[in-house]
Motif scaffolding. Structure first.
Motif, PDB file in Angstrom:
ATOM      1  N   HIS C 305     -14.983   7.346   1.268  1.00  0.00           N
ATOM      2  CA  HIS C 305     -15.985   7.200   2.129  1.00  0.00           C
ATOM      3  C   HIS C 305     -16.735   5.939   2.103  1.00  0.00           C
ATOM      4  CE1 HIS C 305     -15.761  11.430   3.866  1.00  0.00           C
ATOM      5  NE2 HIS C 305     -15.348  11.631   2.472  1.00  0.00           N
ATOM      6  N   LEU C 306     -16.371   5.252   0.859  1.00  0.00           N
ATOM      7  CA  LEU C 306     -17.138   4.111   0.680  1.00  0.00           C
ATOM      8  C   LEU C 306     -16.157   2.881   0.799  1.00  0.00           C
ATOM      9  CD1 LEU C 306     -18.585   6.545  -0.973  1.00  0.00           C
ATOM     10  CD2 LEU C 306     -19.387   4.712  -2.640  1.00  0.00           C
ATOM     11  N   PHE C 307     -14.918   3.090   1.448  1.00  0.00           N
ATOM     12  CA  PHE C 307     -14.121   1.751   1.543  1.00  0.00           C
ATOM     13  C   PHE C 307     -14.838   0.464   2.023  1.00  0.00           C
ATOM     14  CE2 PHE C 307     -10.624   4.031  -0.243  1.00  0.00           C
ATOM     15  CZ  PHE C 307      -9.941   4.680   0.854  1.00  0.00           C
ATOM     16  N   VAL C 308     -15.799   0.679   3.001  1.00  0.00           N
ATOM     17  CA  VAL C 308     -16.384  -0.699   3.419  1.00  0.00           C
ATOM     18  C   VAL C 308     -17.720  -0.996   2.979  1.00  0.00           C
ATOM     19  CG1 VAL C 308     -14.758  -0.717   5.445  1.00  0.00           C
ATOM     20  CG2 VAL C 308     -17.285   0.511   5.367  1.00  0.00           C
ATOM     21  N   SER C 309     -18.148   0.035   1.955  1.00  0.00           N
ATOM     22  CA  SER C 309     -19.705  -0.049   1.622  1.00  0.00           C
ATOM     23  C   SER C 309     -20.058  -0.861   0.509  1.00  0.00           C
ATOM     24  CB  SER C 309     -20.173   1.316   1.097  1.00  0.00           C
ATOM     25  OG  SER C 309     -20.102   2.275   1.905  1.00  0.00           O
ATOM     26  N   GLY C 310     -18.975  -1.672  -0.164  1.00  0.00           N
ATOM     27  CA  GLY C 310     -19.382  -2.326  -1.336  1.00  0.00           C
ATOM     28  C   GLY C 310     -18.672  -1.975  -2.671  1.00  0.00           C
ATOM     29  N   GLN C 311     -17.941  -0.824  -2.479  1.00  0.00           N
ATOM     30  CA  GLN C 311     -17.135  -0.253  -3.512  1.00  0.00           C
ATOM     31  C   GLN C 311     -16.366  -1.160  -4.046  1.00  0.00           C
ATOM     32  OE1 GLN C 311     -15.751   3.992  -4.023  1.00  0.00           O
ATOM     33  NE2 GLN C 311     -13.943   2.803  -2.863  1.00  0.00           N
ATOM     34  N   SER C 312     -15.931  -1.314  -5.249  1.00  0.00           N
ATOM     35  CA  SER C 312     -14.816  -2.441  -5.794  1.00  0.00           C
ATOM     36  C   SER C 312     -13.383  -2.052  -4.910  1.00  0.00           C
ATOM     37  CB  SER C 312     -14.672  -2.412  -7.086  1.00  0.00           C
ATOM     38  OG  SER C 312     -13.665  -1.216  -7.501  1.00  0.00           O
ATOM     39  N   VAL C 313     -12.917  -3.182  -4.735  1.00  0.00           N
ATOM     40  CA  VAL C 313     -11.548  -2.926  -4.108  1.00  0.00           C
ATOM     41  C   VAL C 313     -10.512  -2.245  -4.688  1.00  0.00           C
ATOM     42  CG1 VAL C 313      -9.671  -4.225  -3.062  1.00  0.00           C
ATOM     43  CG2 VAL C 313     -11.641  -5.097  -2.973  1.00  0.00           C
ATOM     44  N   TYR C 314     -10.328  -2.485  -6.162  1.00  0.00           N
ATOM     45  CA  TYR C 314      -9.676  -1.665  -7.048  1.00  0.00           C
ATOM     46  C   TYR C 314     -10.007  -0.071  -6.812  1.00  0.00           C
ATOM     47  CZ  TYR C 314      -7.458  -0.360 -11.347  1.00  0.00           C
ATOM     48  OH  TYR C 314      -6.504   0.174 -12.419  1.00  0.00           O
ATOM     49  N   ALA C 315     -11.211   0.018  -6.964  1.00  0.00           N
ATOM     50  CA  ALA C 315     -11.512   1.647  -7.051  1.00  0.00           C
ATOM     51  C   ALA C 315     -11.070   2.228  -5.527  1.00  0.00           C
ATOM     52  CB  ALA C 315     -13.059   1.814  -7.097  1.00  0.00           C
ATOM     53  N   GLY C 316     -11.150   1.105  -4.496  1.00  0.00           N
ATOM     54  CA  GLY C 316     -10.634   1.597  -3.172  1.00  0.00           C
ATOM     55  C   GLY C 316      -9.391   1.933  -3.031  1.00  0.00           C
ATOM     56  N   MET C 317      -8.563   1.048  -3.874  1.00  0.00           N
ATOM     57  CA  MET C 317      -7.184   1.250  -3.892  1.00  0.00           C
ATOM     58  C   MET C 317      -6.528   2.591  -4.363  1.00  0.00           C
ATOM     59  SD  MET C 317      -6.015  -2.601  -4.774  1.00  0.00           S
ATOM     60  CE  MET C 317      -4.536  -1.938  -5.486  1.00  0.00           C
ATOM     61  N   VAL C 318      -7.392   2.931  -5.675  1.00  0.00           N
ATOM     62  CA  VAL C 318      -7.245   3.994  -6.310  1.00  0.00           C
ATOM     63  C   VAL C 318      -7.307   5.295  -5.409  1.00  0.00           C
ATOM     64  CG1 VAL C 318      -7.652   5.498  -8.278  1.00  0.00           C
ATOM     65  CG2 VAL C 318      -7.398   3.088  -8.533  1.00  0.00           C
ATOM     66  N   ASP C 378      -8.631   2.034   7.378  1.00  0.00           N
ATOM     67  CA  ASP C 378      -9.985   2.324   7.611  1.00  0.00           C
ATOM     68  C   ASP C 378     -10.675   1.266   7.942  1.00  0.00           C
ATOM     69  OD1 ASP C 378     -12.675   3.133   5.657  1.00  0.00           O
ATOM     70  OD2 ASP C 378     -11.552   4.877   6.875  1.00  0.00           O
ATOM     71  N   VAL C 379     -10.561   0.143   7.402  1.00  0.00           N
ATOM     72  CA  VAL C 379     -11.434  -1.021   7.820  1.00  0.00           C
ATOM     73  C   VAL C 379     -11.420  -1.198   9.300  1.00  0.00           C
ATOM     74  CG1 VAL C 379     -11.791  -3.490   7.752  1.00  0.00           C
ATOM     75  CG2 VAL C 379     -10.950  -2.436   5.876  1.00  0.00           C
ATOM     76  N   HIS C 380     -10.643  -0.868  10.028  1.00  0.00           N
ATOM     77  CA  HIS C 380     -10.798  -0.920  11.583  1.00  0.00           C
ATOM     78  C   HIS C 380     -11.394   0.332  12.102  1.00  0.00           C
ATOM     79  CE1 HIS C 380      -9.493  -1.461  15.726  1.00  0.00           C
ATOM     80  NE2 HIS C 380      -8.660  -0.604  15.619  1.00  0.00           N
ATOM     81  N   LEU C 381     -10.996   1.456  11.402  1.00  0.00           N
ATOM     82  CA  LEU C 381     -11.373   2.723  12.186  1.00  0.00           C
ATOM     83  C   LEU C 381     -12.795   3.370  11.549  1.00  0.00           C
ATOM     84  CD1 LEU C 381      -7.817   4.404  12.006  1.00  0.00           C
ATOM     85  CD2 LEU C 381      -8.926   3.724  13.956  1.00  0.00           C
ATOM     86  N   THR C 382     -13.023   2.851  10.434  1.00  0.00           N
ATOM     87  CA  THR C 382     -14.427   3.600   9.696  1.00  0.00           C
ATOM     88  C   THR C 382     -15.623   3.336  10.972  1.00  0.00           C
ATOM     89  OG1 THR C 382     -15.492   3.775   7.820  1.00  0.00           O
ATOM     90  CG2 THR C 382     -15.263   1.760   8.467  1.00  0.00           C
ATOM     91  N   THR C 384     -15.833   4.380  13.437  1.00  0.00           N
ATOM     92  CA  THR C 384     -15.880   4.574  15.006  1.00  0.00           C
ATOM     93  C   THR C 384     -15.652   6.160  15.243  1.00  0.00           C
ATOM     94  OG1 THR C 384     -13.505   4.565  14.634  1.00  0.00           O
ATOM     95  CG2 THR C 384     -14.386   2.427  14.920  1.00  0.00           C
ATOM     96  N   TYR C 385     -15.053   6.404  16.746  1.00  0.00           N
ATOM     97  CA  TYR C 385     -14.890   7.583  17.105  1.00  0.00           C
ATOM     98  C   TYR C 385     -13.645   8.188  16.583  1.00  0.00           C
ATOM     99  CZ  TYR C 385     -19.071   8.987  19.605  1.00  0.00           C
ATOM    100  OH  TYR C 385     -20.555   9.517  20.123  1.00  0.00           O
ATOM    101  N   PHE C 386     -12.948   7.556  15.928  1.00  0.00           N
ATOM    102  CA  PHE C 386     -11.607   8.075  15.494  1.00  0.00           C
ATOM    103  C   PHE C 386     -12.083   8.864  14.358  1.00  0.00           C
ATOM    104  CE2 PHE C 386      -7.010   7.767  15.176  1.00  0.00           C
ATOM    105  CZ  PHE C 386      -6.801   8.122  13.963  1.00  0.00           C
ATOM    106  N   VAL C 387     -13.028   8.416  13.374  1.00  0.00           N
ATOM    107  CA  VAL C 387     -13.689   9.225  12.564  1.00  0.00           C
ATOM    108  C   VAL C 387     -14.131  10.496  12.833  1.00  0.00           C
ATOM    109  CG1 VAL C 387     -15.147   9.368  10.611  1.00  0.00           C
ATOM    110  CG2 VAL C 387     -14.078   7.315  10.950  1.00  0.00           C
ATOM    111  N   ILE C 388     -14.932  10.654  13.790  1.00  0.00           N
ATOM    112  CA  ILE C 388     -15.547  11.683  14.663  1.00  0.00           C
ATOM    113  C   ILE C 388     -14.436  12.616  14.988  1.00  0.00           C
ATOM    114  CG2 ILE C 388     -17.181  12.492  16.454  1.00  0.00           C
ATOM    115  CD1 ILE C 388     -19.007  10.169  15.986  1.00  0.00           C
ATOM    116  N   TYR C 447     -10.016   4.148  18.437  1.00  0.00           N
ATOM    117  CA  TYR C 447      -9.026   3.103  18.269  1.00  0.00           C
ATOM    118  C   TYR C 447      -9.440   1.990  18.919  1.00  0.00           C
ATOM    119  CZ  TYR C 447      -4.642   1.075  17.519  1.00  0.00           C
ATOM    120  OH  TYR C 447      -3.657   0.324  17.246  1.00  0.00           O
ATOM    121  N   MET C 448      -9.893   2.225  19.962  1.00  0.00           N
ATOM    122  CA  MET C 448     -10.521   1.048  21.038  1.00  0.00           C
ATOM    123  C   MET C 448     -11.724   0.494  20.309  1.00  0.00           C
ATOM    124  SD  MET C 448      -9.241   1.963  24.620  1.00  0.00           S
ATOM    125  CE  MET C 448     -10.350   2.812  25.071  1.00  0.00           C
ATOM    126  N   GLY C 449     -12.393   0.975  19.717  1.00  0.00           N
ATOM    127  CA  GLY C 449     -13.252   0.437  18.985  1.00  0.00           C
ATOM    128  C   GLY C 449     -14.987   0.941  19.118  1.00  0.00           C
TER     129      GLY C 449
END
Lengths: 116, 235, 541
Positions: C305-318, C378-382, C384-388, C447-449
């Motif tokens: 849930h924190l992929f684009v929030s400022g969490q470290s990329v390394y933690a995001g990968m895990v 997720d960078v693209h979809l977060t 957005t209505y895809f998540v909803i 998906y369309m944004g």
């Protein structure tokens, strides 16, 4: 009814024995003595410069003291397997929460991506 | 057809009266109650754990601020208060011990001692809180962290985090102790009525678990708030 | 064995055992407490649904013309808070878990009946806090309460909302605690762990999450309230505080919370599929262990849930890899349910329709979760209505379908009445159609944004939004119909036999509705939970 043959109810109260054990007073006093000594040990050790290791020593002493309380004051030493498991689970989950969150904190900036 | 255990007649009448209708035996009831209490303590571990998490994050980032702020707590008051609380754990263990042996007067004595020691702890904490208020170390409007010499704390801009956690965590701990104190009063009242017998002293025992847990929390709070860089090495 | 008959229906059951409002409000009987919860969650479901209606009304047109953006923010916040904390989290455990767990294990009640009643009162008090917030103008931070907006800038009633959820959370904790002790220590003689119905395993896993996770959101909200109320900055960047820390702490609970919402539903589905296939579940052990696996793994994926929030990329990968792993036990269940139905004597009753709908919709929801678990996508979809769409597929297409299926499956047991099968099947179909029409377009929109939490959107998205709003009205009808025919059945429906569906679990071996003490004699169990013989026993009694 659900079945016809009566069975022993061994599934129900197989572990009630753990709670009847009366811990002798000398155990409590020994633990108490250890706790007091360790409190003052950790206090004095904190005034010695151990560099990075100060916090580890302090936490190690705290963990040992907490273990004494859990095992003897709270009777885990004498308790059922289920209760022991519950205690282990709580420690495990706490460490899980701390450790995994800290992996974010520790690795910020590792990938060279700005702001992460 | 059904083979639930026939409960053997118990020597103490109280045990049978205390057996609730949905349990098959006093052993089952006691076992269930004990497990229930431990599960509750698990929730308490995670509850305090959240604040420990915040502590570890911020201490990792601002070690100098934390060290400097920690030096503004009184080492000797902290160590003495810790000792007081450990004594109260001993007296609580004694109260449970004597409840299991049916020594009515000693139950009350040791519950009272626990209450007094707990009250002492809280009184000392109140003194410390007041002291911090007077020295402008409560985060908010007039916050101004200074050491004994009057110089601003190292990395003073981040010291409010230390104090926020100090008040948050010791405050939560103190709240748990106050609740505990109220429960001790109830236990004392019940003990004076002779409610607790060797056959049934579960409330005393379970409360003992709670009290020891609160002690364990303090065992960790003490080094984390009072013992950072006491050698002055970071200065 | 399935009993063929019981002597004539006993006159006294848990409903008519005692009379008067006080006997209900001060009851210790787990069955009555379940009914109290049913009333509560139904009320909050329709209240949360009301906000959904308002949202879809606004979104039927591209311009923000129904309400202004601040008010719209309150709509989706109240919708989220009410639906998540006051409906989904308690729904199945507090209603069906409470009613059925003691019955399924042959016990007279849960381990701590008084605590159970207290749980209900705590839930209602938390609900009242939220109602008060609503009455005074609502809160607009989103149900996620992200800082620093919630601590410093929001003009809504953040503190009262936080306190309401804090309080309701304790209800959840105490219910979980009660169930854990009950399942460990109150089982009937001979009822070993692997003879338990899978509904019990599902609730045991759920209770683990409730006990381990809820305290963390409690303390998080406490810190939020302290920061907002006393200006003691825990998350305030001005003092070096980290808003991302709030998100870590919030989602440490809130991700496992979604498994609190889905696991009980999965337990219901297992029971329904088994009964209406007249076949024991395929891979009992796998289903049991996968429930626990979901509970455990659910705790180590929250960072997605924190992929684009400022969490470290390394933690995001895990977290991304772990989020893929957590899908595996759920997939195992889907395979097991399907295999259970294969070559079973499938009867398409209303509960079965809901259960089958669950399998399809949950699969879609779960698979789309994997899209979101992929860090890059997720960078693209977060946001957005895809998540909803994803979470509504799992929570509404999944959890709520399971809830409705369970209500229909156990209605005869709980109230002793049969409902009209034609209306119920019709409603199930309407719900399915309405649901898909509402939420499938939202995958495309996302998906369309189209971003979430906006009351206005570019005109090119209108067609899909109108489809979605139309679907919502159909879905609404589908939800209102059961309310009508189920209530009707209470007065006019035919009496239900003890085991109308030919099921094998213990709750069906006692009267419908059960007597207060559940079983006249404590049952003794000598075999596993699902024993269907080749001569099917159908429509017994």
């Amino acid at each position: 009814m659900a079945s016809h043959v009566a069975e022993t109810d061994s599934t129900k109260h197989s572990h009630s024995g753990g709670e009847h054990h009366i811990v002798p007073k000398r155990v409590y006093f020994a633990v108490f003595f250890a706790l007091i000594v360790l409190t003052w040990v950790t206090t004095f050790v904190s005034r010695v410069d151990l560099g990075r290791w100060n916090i580890f020593v302090a936490l190690a002493i705290a963990i040992f003291k907490a273990s004494l309380v859990v095992l003897f004051f709270m009777h885990i030493w004498y308790s059922t397997r289920l209760t022991k498991m519950i205690v282990c689970c709580s420690v495990f989950w706490l460490i899980l929460m701390l450790f995994i969150t800290m992996t974010d904190i520790w690795t910020r900036g590792w990938m060279g991506v700005p702001g992460r | 057809m059904a083979s639930h255990t026939i409960t053997p007649p118990s020597a103490a009448p109280h045990a049978d009266e205390a057996l609730q209708h949905h349990f098959e035996s006093p052993e089952q009831q006691k076992d269930a109650s004990t497990i229930g209490m431990w599960v509750f303590l698990v929730t308490e571990v995670m509850f305090f754990g959240g604040m420990f998490l915040a502590y570890f994050v911020y201490r990792q980032w601002y070690p100098a601020a934390f060290a400097s702020a920690s030096n503004n707590t009184s080492l000797w008051i902290g160590a003495t208060n810790t000792t007081v609380l450990i004594c109260s754990s001993l007296t609580m263990a004694m109260a449970v011990h004597f409840a299991s042996l049916g020594k009515q007067k000693l139950i009350i004595v040791f519950l009272l001692l626990t209450l007094m020691l707990g009250g002492t702890f809280l009184g000392v904490k109140a003194y410390e809180y007041h002291d911090k208020w007077v020295r402008h170390e409560v985060p908010g409007h007039n916050f101004d962290c200074r050491d004994e010499a009057g110089k601003p704390c190292v990395d003073a801009g981040h010291t409010p985090l230390f104090f926020a956690l100090y008040f948050g965590m010791t405050g939560l701990h103190a709240t748990h102790m106050i609740v505990g104190a109220v429960i001790i009063l109830v236990l004392i009242r019940n003990a004076r009525k002779g409610l607790y017998t060797p056959a049934w002293y579960t409330p005393v025992e379970l409360f003992g678990l709670y009290w020891h847990f609160v002690d364990i929390v303090w065992i960790f709070l003490f080094p984390l708030f009072y013992l950072i860089d006491r050698s002055g090495a970071l200065k | 064995m399935i009993t063929a008959t019981l002597p004539e229906k006993p006159k006294k059951n848990y409903i008519n055992a005692t009379e008067g409002l006080k006997s209900w409000l001060l009851t210790y009987d787990h069955k009555r407490i379940a009914i109290l919860y049913l009333l509560g969650v139904t009320f909050f479901f329709f209240l949360g649904g009301l906000f959904a209606v308002l949202i879809r009304l606004e979104l039927a047109t591209p311009a923000g013309d129904l309400v202004d953006s601040n008010t719209y923010n309150k709509f989706f916040t109240m919708h989220g808070i009410i639906m998540v904390f006051l409906f989904l989290i308690p729904s199945i455990p507090a209603v069906m878990g409470n009613f059925l767990i003691p019955l399924m294990i042959g016990a007279k009640d849960v381990a701590f009946p008084r605590l159970n009643l207290l749980s209900w009162y705590i839930y209602m008090i938390g609900g009242c806090f939220v109602l008060t917030v609503l009455f005074f103008g609502g809160v607009d931070t989103g149900w996620t309460f992200y800082t620093p907006f919630s601590t410093s800038y929001s003009n809504g009633y953040v503190i009262a909302s936080g306190m309401g959820i804090f309080i309701a959370g304790f209800s959840s904790i105490l219910t979980g605690l009660n169930f854990i002790v009950t399942i460990h220590r109150m089982r009937a003689p001979g009822l070993t762990w692997f003879r338990l119905p899978l509904f019990i395993w599902a609730h045991y896993a759920t209770s683990m999450i409730q006990v381990l996770g809820t305290p963390v959101i409690a303390v998080t909200l406490l810190l939020l309230v302290l920061e907002r109320g006393l200006h003691i900055g825990f998350f305030d960047p001005a003092y070096g505080g980290d808003p991302v820390l709030f998100q870590h702490m919030f989602w440490f609970y809130s991700h496992p919370a979604v498994y609190i919402m889905i696991l009980p539903s999965m337990g219901v589905v297992t029971e329904i599929i088994t009964t209406f296939s007249s076949k024991k579940p395929f891979g009992y052990t796998f289903i049991a262990f996968s429930s626990v696996a979901i509970a455990v793994f659910g705790f180590i994926v929250w960072g997605h849930h924190l992929f684009v929030s400022g969490q470290s990329v390394y933690a995001g990968m895990v977290f991304s890899i772990l989020s893929y792993v957590v899908a595996i036990p759920s997939a195992i269940k889907v395979f097991n349910w399907t295999a259970t139905m294969y070559k079973g004597a499938v009867r398409l009753t209303t509960p079965m329709l809901y259960a089958m709908g669950f399998i399809g919709l949950f699969t879609i929801g779960g698979l789309t979760g994997l899209f979101l678990a992929s860090l890059g996508m997720d960078v693209h979809l977060t946001d957005t209505y895809f998540v909803i769409a994803h979470f509504h597929y799992v929570m509404v297409g999944g959890a709520i379908m399971g809830f409705l299926g369970g209500i229909h499956y156990w209605w005869p047991k709980i109230f002793g009445k049969m409902y009209n099968e034609t209306w119920s099947k019709l409603s199930a179909v309407i719900v399915f159609i309405g649901f898909n029409l509402t939420f499938f377009p939202q995958f495309l929109l996302g998906y369309m944004g189209m971003p979430r939490r906006y009351h206005a959107y570019p005109p090119e998205f209108q067609v899909l939004n109108v489809l979605s709003s139309a679907g919502a009205s159909i879905l609404g009808v589908g939800y209102l119909l059961p309310f009508c025919y189920l209530l009707w059945s209470l007065k006019y429906g035919p009496d239900a036999p003890p085991n109308p569906w030919g099921a094998t679990t213990l709750e069906w071996q006692t009267a419908s509705p059960p007597p207060t003490e559940n079983f006249p004699v404590t049952p003794v169990v000598t075999q596993e939970a699902y024993t269907y013989t080749t001569e099917e026993v159908v429509h017994v009694g």
